[in-house]
Design a protein around this motif. Structure first.
Motif, PDB file in Angstrom:
ATOM      1  N   ASP A  98       0.813  -1.215   0.000  1.00 37.97           N
ATOM      2  CA  ASP A  98       0.000   0.000   0.000  1.00 37.97           C
ATOM      3  C   ASP A  98       0.850   1.271   0.000  1.00 37.97           C
ATOM      4  O   ASP A  98       0.659   2.162  -0.816  1.00 37.97           O
ATOM      5  CB  ASP A  98      -0.936   0.006   1.211  1.00 37.97           C
ATOM      6  CG  ASP A  98      -1.929  -1.146   1.157  1.00 37.97           C
ATOM      7  OD1 ASP A  98      -2.390  -1.476   0.049  1.00 37.97           O
ATOM      8  OD2 ASP A  98      -2.229  -1.719   2.216  1.00 37.97           O
ATOM      9  N   SER A  99       1.810   1.332   0.927  1.00 39.32           N
ATOM     10  CA  SER A  99       2.587   2.564   1.084  1.00 39.32           C
ATOM     11  C   SER A  99       3.870   2.584   0.263  1.00 39.32           C
ATOM     12  O   SER A  99       4.442   3.645   0.020  1.00 39.32           O
ATOM     13  CB  SER A  99       2.943   2.765   2.562  1.00 39.32           C
ATOM     14  OG  SER A  99       3.851   1.759   3.001  1.00 39.32           O
ATOM     15  N   GLY A 100       4.346   1.399  -0.140  1.00 43.97           N
ATOM     16  CA  GLY A 100       5.627   1.327  -0.841  1.00 43.97           C
ATOM     17  C   GLY A 100       6.817   1.440   0.094  1.00 43.97           C
ATOM     18  O   GLY A 100       7.966   1.446  -0.350  1.00 43.97           O
ATOM     19  N   GLU A 101       6.553   1.531   1.403  1.00 41.04           N
ATOM     20  CA  GLU A 101       7.629   1.673   2.397  1.00 41.04           C
ATOM     21  C   GLU A 101       8.538   0.454   2.362  1.00 41.04           C
ATOM     22  O   GLU A 101       8.084  -0.684   2.413  1.00 41.04           O
ATOM     23  CB  GLU A 101       7.006   1.814   3.792  1.00 41.04           C
ATOM     24  CG  GLU A 101       7.994   2.089   4.899  1.00 41.04           C
ATOM     25  CD  GLU A 101       8.506   3.513   4.920  1.00 41.04           C
ATOM     26  OE1 GLU A 101       9.523   3.755   5.603  1.00 41.04           O
ATOM     27  OE2 GLU A 101       7.894   4.384   4.262  1.00 41.04           O
ATOM     28  N   PRO A 102       9.864   0.681   2.262  1.00 43.35           N
ATOM     29  CA  PRO A 102      10.783  -0.465   2.198  1.00 43.35           C
ATOM     30  C   PRO A 102      11.080  -1.031   3.585  1.00 43.35           C
ATOM     31  O   PRO A 102      11.138  -0.300   4.579  1.00 43.35           O
ATOM     32  CB  PRO A 102      12.044   0.150   1.584  1.00 43.35           C
ATOM     33  CG  PRO A 102      12.017   1.586   2.032  1.00 43.35           C
ATOM     34  CD  PRO A 102      10.563   1.965   2.078  1.00 43.35           C
TER      35      PRO A 102
END
Length: 200
Positions: free
Chosen positions: A141-145
């Protein structure tokens, strides 16, 4: 069909008995041979490792660094579940993400001769390479790695944010599976993290 034989009742597992058993079995000058132990499963114990690496027992932070270190040496991963194991008992615990956090790293060499050596919050260290791969997950959803490095026996460390930012500065582009990827060299291995085309 005869009913199963009733097992003798024993006291439920506790942090105190685990500590005593772990101390009694601890290896001198190294990690205990957890992989050789196959004790009976005694159920779950209310121990939780939070995503930031903090250990809790019955909702309270375990503040004794020596106890956290001791318990970390008897961690075992089996079929996707985490256990604390001694020669006499095995108990399940809750791990929110990875059991360890990589809080720092050192670097030597450069290019494809580079070596990254990670240090964890519980005193382990590991050089990234064939036996200790680095991988990256991205939140759908957020693309946070979320970057990880293998420490030992299937147990990973979540690489903390400050270390990850430093790693990005050491990253490079290389061919991986027929395409250009951004990643990291360590121990003679290129760890592909993200397709070059996906970078801004």
């Amino acid at each position: 069909m005869a009913p199963p034989e009733k097992q003798p009742e024993t006291a439920p597992p506790s942090a105190q008995t685990l500590e005593a058993s772990a101390k009694a079995a601890g290896g001198k000058g190294g990690l205990p041979p957890v992989h050789l132990w196959d004790p009976p499963y005694r159920g779950e114990i209310d121990i939780r490792i939070a995503r930031d690496g903090t250990w809790f027992h019955e909702g309270t932070v375990i503040t004794r660094a020596a106890l956290v270190r001791l318990f970390s040496t008897i961690l075992k991963l089996e079929d996707g579940k985490y256990f604390l194991v001694t020669p006499v008992e095995k108990v399940g615990i809750t791990v929110e993400d990875a059991p360890f956090v990589a809080v720092d790293f050192g670097v030597s060499g450069s290019g494809d001769g580079q070596v990254l050596r990670f240090e964890t919050n519980v005193g382990d260290s590991a050089e990234a390479g064939p036996e200790h791969p680095i991988r990256l997950e991205r939140d759908e959803d957020s693309g946070e790695p979320a970057p990880y490095v293998m420490i030992r026996a299937g147990l990973e460390a979540l690489i903390d944010r400050k270390s990850f930012y430093r790693l990005i500065e050491l990253g490079t582009h290389a061919e991986h599976e027929g395409a250009s990827w951004f990643g990291l060299w360590s121990g003679g291995v290129f760890f592909a993290l993200i397709p070059s085309a996906d970078l801004p």
